[in-house]
Structures are given as structure tokens and as C-alpha cells.
Write an enzyme that holds these catalytic residues in place. Structure first.
Site, short mmCIF file in Angstrom:
data_model
loop_
_atom_site.label_atom_id
_atom_site.label_comp_id
_atom_site.label_asym_id
_atom_site.label_seq_id
_atom_site.Cartn_x
_atom_site.Cartn_y
_atom_site.Cartn_z
N LYS A 109 76.86 85.19 -14.85
CA LYS A 109 77.44 86.54 -14.92
C LYS A 109 78.88 86.55 -15.44
CE LYS A 109 74.46 89.31 -12.12
NZ LYS A 109 73.53 88.36 -11.46
N GLU A 131 79.10 98.55 -11.64
CA GLU A 131 78.17 98.76 -10.53
C GLU A 131 77.80 97.38 -10.00
OE1 GLU A 131 77.23 98.45 -13.63
OE2 GLU A 131 75.61 96.97 -13.45
N SER A 398 70.29 79.63 -13.82
CA SER A 398 71.22 80.76 -13.95
C SER A 398 72.34 80.79 -12.91
CB SER A 398 70.45 82.07 -13.93
OG SER A 398 69.71 82.21 -12.73
C1 LIG Z 1 72.14 88.51 -11.44
C2 LIG Z 1 71.44 87.24 -11.53
C3 LIG Z 1 70.21 87.12 -12.21
C4 LIG Z 1 69.48 88.28 -12.81
O1 LIG Z 1 70.14 88.95 -13.84
P1 LIG Z 1 69.70 88.83 -15.36
O2 LIG Z 1 70.47 89.89 -16.04
O3 LIG Z 1 68.22 89.04 -15.43
O4 LIG Z 1 70.07 87.46 -15.81
C5 LIG Z 1 69.63 85.86 -12.31
N1 LIG Z 1 70.19 84.78 -11.75
C6 LIG Z 1 71.36 84.85 -11.09
C7 LIG Z 1 71.93 83.61 -10.49
C8 LIG Z 1 72.03 86.07 -10.95
O5 LIG Z 1 73.18 86.14 -10.28
#
Ligand SMILES: *Cc1c(COP(=O)(O)O)cnc(C)c1O
Length: 417
Positions: A109, A131, A398
Site C-alpha cells: 500500500k 478512506e 502483498s
Molecule cells: C489492502 C491489502 C490487500 C488488498 O488490496 P488490493 O488493492 O486488492 O491489493 C491485499 N494485501 C494486503 C497485505 C493489503 O493490505
């Protein structure tokens, strides 16, 4: 599914590296039938201003130079690509992890938050708003705003403020104002509405930092561009490590920003399969999952045309996922398109399955993944079974799971009773 020539032409343009082309694409904001601008009249001037300034940002050497300066010195990029050695043996594949969990603040993010806050500063804005649901995007935005010296206001549903107290304190510590939203069912959807309302009134000095590849054009393209760094790095790193391309790439899909980010550099490598893991929640029943591609219908929400989970009257439904980051009733328009033309395959992974992967990867690899990411890991494990010869795979890790440990502890303890 065979991809039509017409779509291949579009994909070829879409997959270009924006840091080389320095061009906003698609110019009209449409990905096939999806995307566009479906926003209230009051927001149109703000969106036009944003589009104009983003095009300028892309062409401006100093801005891009600064972006990459912050990617490196603030976010911690390039993130590592690591081979998951023990997991590879256990699951019978060659598994490589793109380590977005090692970024500052612990997920992908920050790539988007830093990019957009820098863009806001270049536009001469003094203030950013955002948000947030569980608080991850709010924290990333507050972090980037502190670094770049902009005021920051975060809208958060009152219900989420209560559930995510620590993240609320984190944002305040970083100098942000947190506004609890009391309308609707007091969660993410309502916080987004409130942030848009603020933006319409304050656009002169405020930029709205959207947290995923959703919303009206040009947001899905801007967020995707800032996240596409994941894929450009990963493709090069994967090749250096293996001298080949992966058989498939996997990522979890909430709004879809980390997935688009890692998929983008592979869009026209047709021999590479691209797999998205949606939140299958508890069951296929409405309200029990947030798999918008599997269970959603075409609709218009938060300024874009895409796939949303809605009832027969087109009312957006409440959704569920064990992971707050996947708990959104829709998916970005570019994903809706990539699904429609058959370039990306989407599968849903249940809460329980994600939980299994969460524990297994922690124990076998010494990495506690975010619960969101655990959906992608479970899908990877399942998919490997369809290959006779060990596949080479790339997973977008992620985010880290430290934020989820207390919740998982609670759930697993209850199961043992
Ligand atoms: C917010 C988040 C997501 C989901 O958001 P995307 O926009 O689909 O990437 C996935 N993994 C983590 C660790 C997050 O914080």
C-alpha cells in the site's frame, strides 16, 4: 479461452512500462466495457484537474526522479524476490515470493500512498484525504503525508474505528486527523462516500488518495501505475534467478491493486498464466464472501463501471472476508476486463483455506503472511497440483501478517474449544 486479436492489440499498449512511456493509458479510462467516469457532477472538475496534472507528472523528469528516490529511500524498494526453499520442497514447485511485506509499513500500500501524496504535493495541494477500512491504507497515507509534509484527514467507519483502535492511534501518532463516519453501516463503503463529499468541497487545496485500482478514471490507472513497480522489479529478478519466466503468477484480489501491480509486466507474455485469488469467505451465499468476479454483476459504484456484489435491484450488498483488505464489494475495472477477455483467471479461496495457508507458510517458511496474501498462497498450492512437471511460480507476498496475529489467535482458540 482464446484471446481475440482486437484485445491483444489493446493489451500490448496496456502492458507498456509507464515509467518509460510516460503516458497515461488508457486515455479515455475504458478497459473494454469497464471503467469510465460515473461520478456526481461536482467531482468532474476535480477529476479533470487530476488527469491533467498526472499527465504532467509523468512527463516531468524531476517528479519521476523524486518518486524513485522515495521508492528507494522511504518505501525500501526494490523489494526482495526470495526463493521459498522449504515450501518449494513441500509443495513440489519452484516458488518465488515477491516480498512486499518487507516494505515500510508492511505492505504494497505504501507504493501507491507515496506516489499519490507526492503527486498531490506537485499539484500544489496542502492536504490529502483518504478512506480506510481496517486502517491499512489510512496508515500508509498518513505515513506518506508525514514524510512529505502534507495535512492528512482519514475517513473511517465508526464500526471500524472501534474494531481497529490501534491503527486509529497509529494514524493520529503520524499527525493525521481521523474522522469516524456514522452513516450507513459505518464501514468502508460509507467512509468512501464521506471522503468523496469532503473532496467535492475542498478540491482547491485537497487531493483524495484512493487506496486501490477502483473509483472513476483516472484513479484506476494512477494506482495501477504506482503499483506496477512490483511487476517490473519481479520480472527482472525472476529472470535473473531462473533464466526463464514463471509458469504462473498469483496474487490476491481485493480492489485489485497488488495483483494488477504484479500482473502488468506479464500481460503479453501469453505463456505465463495469471491467477487472482478472491475472498471466498464462508460460503457462496450472498453476504458470506467478497468474490466480486465470481459472484458480482456489472454495475456502477464509487464512480466506475465494473463488477459488484449487489442484489436484484442493483443495491450494493454487505460482504464478508476473514481479511479486512479483501472485504470490498467490488473489483477494479481493469480486472473486470482481464477476466472478461480471459487473460487472468480468478478463483475464490475460503476463509478456512486462507487460514490453513497462513499457518503452513508461517511454519514452513518463517514468514507470517497477511491474511489477504494467504488467499494467494493457498491458490498457488492448489494450482501446483495440476502440473506434472514442477512449475516455476511467482507469488505476490502483498503484506506481512503481524496485523492479523491477534485475530488468528482468537479464531483458532475458539476452534479448539
Ligand atoms: C489492502 C491489502 C490487500 C488488498 O488490496 P488490493 O488493492 O486488492 O491489493 C491485499 N494485501 C494486503 C497485505 C493489503 O493490505
Amino acid at each position: 479461452m482464446k484471446i481475440k486479436k482486437y484485445h491483444k492489440k489493446f493489451l500490448k499498449k496496456l502492458s507498456k512500462n509507464v515509467w518509460k512511456t510516460k503516458t497515461l493509458f488508457p486515455e479515455d479510462g475504458y478497459y473494454g466495457d469497464f471503467g469510465g467516469i460515473y461520478s456526481p457532477e461536482v467531482l468532474i472538475p476535480a477529476l479533470e484537474e487530476l488527469e491533467k496534472n498526472y499527465k504532467k507528472f509523468l512527463k516531468d523528469k524531476t517528479s519521476i526522479h523524486e518518486l524513485f528516490y522515495y521508492y528507494k529511500n522511504f518505501c525500501g524498494r526494490p523489494s526482495l524476490l526470495t526463493k521459498a526453499e522449504r515450501l518449494s520442497k513441500e509443495w513440489n514447485a519452484e516458488i518465488y515470493l515477491k516480498r512486499e511485506d518487507l516494505n515500510h509499513t508492511g505492505s504494497h500500500k505504501i507504493n501507491n500512498a507515496t506516489g499519490q501524496v507526492l503527486l498531490a504535493k506537485k499539484m500544489g495541494k496542502k492536504r490529502v484525504i483518504a478512506e480506510t477500512g481496517a486502517g491499512q491504507h489510512g496508515v500508509a497515507t498518513a505515513t506518506a503525508a508525514a514524510k512529505l509534509g502534507l495535512e492528512c484527514t482519514i475517513y473511517m467507519g465508526e464500526e471500524d474505528v472501534r474494531r481497529q483502535n490501534l491503527n486509529v492511534y497509529r494514524m493520529k501518532l503520524l499527525g493525521a486527523e481521523v474522522v469516524p463516519v456514522t452513516s450507513g453501516n459505518k464501514t468502508l463503503k460509507d467512509a468512501t462516500n464521506e471522503a468523496m463529499r469532503d473532496w467535492a468541497k475542498t478540491v482547491e487545496y485537497t487531493h483524495y488518495v484512493i487506496g486501490s485500482v477502483i473509483g472513476p478514471h483516472p484513479f484506476p490507472a494512477i494506482v495501477r501505475d504506482f503499483q506496477s513497480i512490483i511487476g517490473w522489479e519481479a520480472k527482472k529478478q525472476f529472470y535473473q534467478a531462473t533464466k526463464r519466466l514463471p509458469d504462473f503468477v498469483v496474487a490476491c484480489v481485493g480492489g485489485g491493486s497488488n495483483a494488477i501491480g504484479i500482473f502488468h509486466s506479464f500481460l503479453v507474455d501469453y505463456e505465463v498464466r495469471l491467477l487472482g485469488a478472491e475472498a471466498g469467505g464462508i460460503s457462496n451465499q450472498p453476504g458470506m464472501n467478497s468474490a466480486s468476479i465470481e459472484f458480482g454483476e456489472v454495475g456502477y459504484f464509487h464512480g466506475t463501471k465494473s463488477l459488484f456484489i449487489q442484489n436484484s435491484e442493483g443495491q450494493i450488498q454487505n460482504v464478508h472476508s476473514i481479511s479486512a483488505g479483501l472485504d470490498y464489494p467490488g473489483v477494479g475495472p481493469e480486472h473486470a476486463y482481464l477476466h472478461q477477455i480471459g487473460r487472468v483467471e480468478y478463483f475464490s479461496v475460503r476463509d478456512k483455506e486462507a487460514l490453513d495457508a497462513f499457518v503452513e507458510v508461517s511454519q514452513i517458511e518463517g514468514i507470517i503472511p497477511a491474511l489477504e496474501t494467504a488467499h494467494a498462497l493457498y491458490l498457488a498450492k492448489q494450482e501446483i497440483r495440476n502440473y506434472k512437471k514442477k512449475p516455476y511460480i511467482l507469488v505476490c507476498l502483498s503484506g506481512r501478517g503481524d496485523k492479523d496475529v491477534a485475530e488468528v489467535n482468537r479464531i483458532l482458540q475458539n476452534q479448539n474449544l
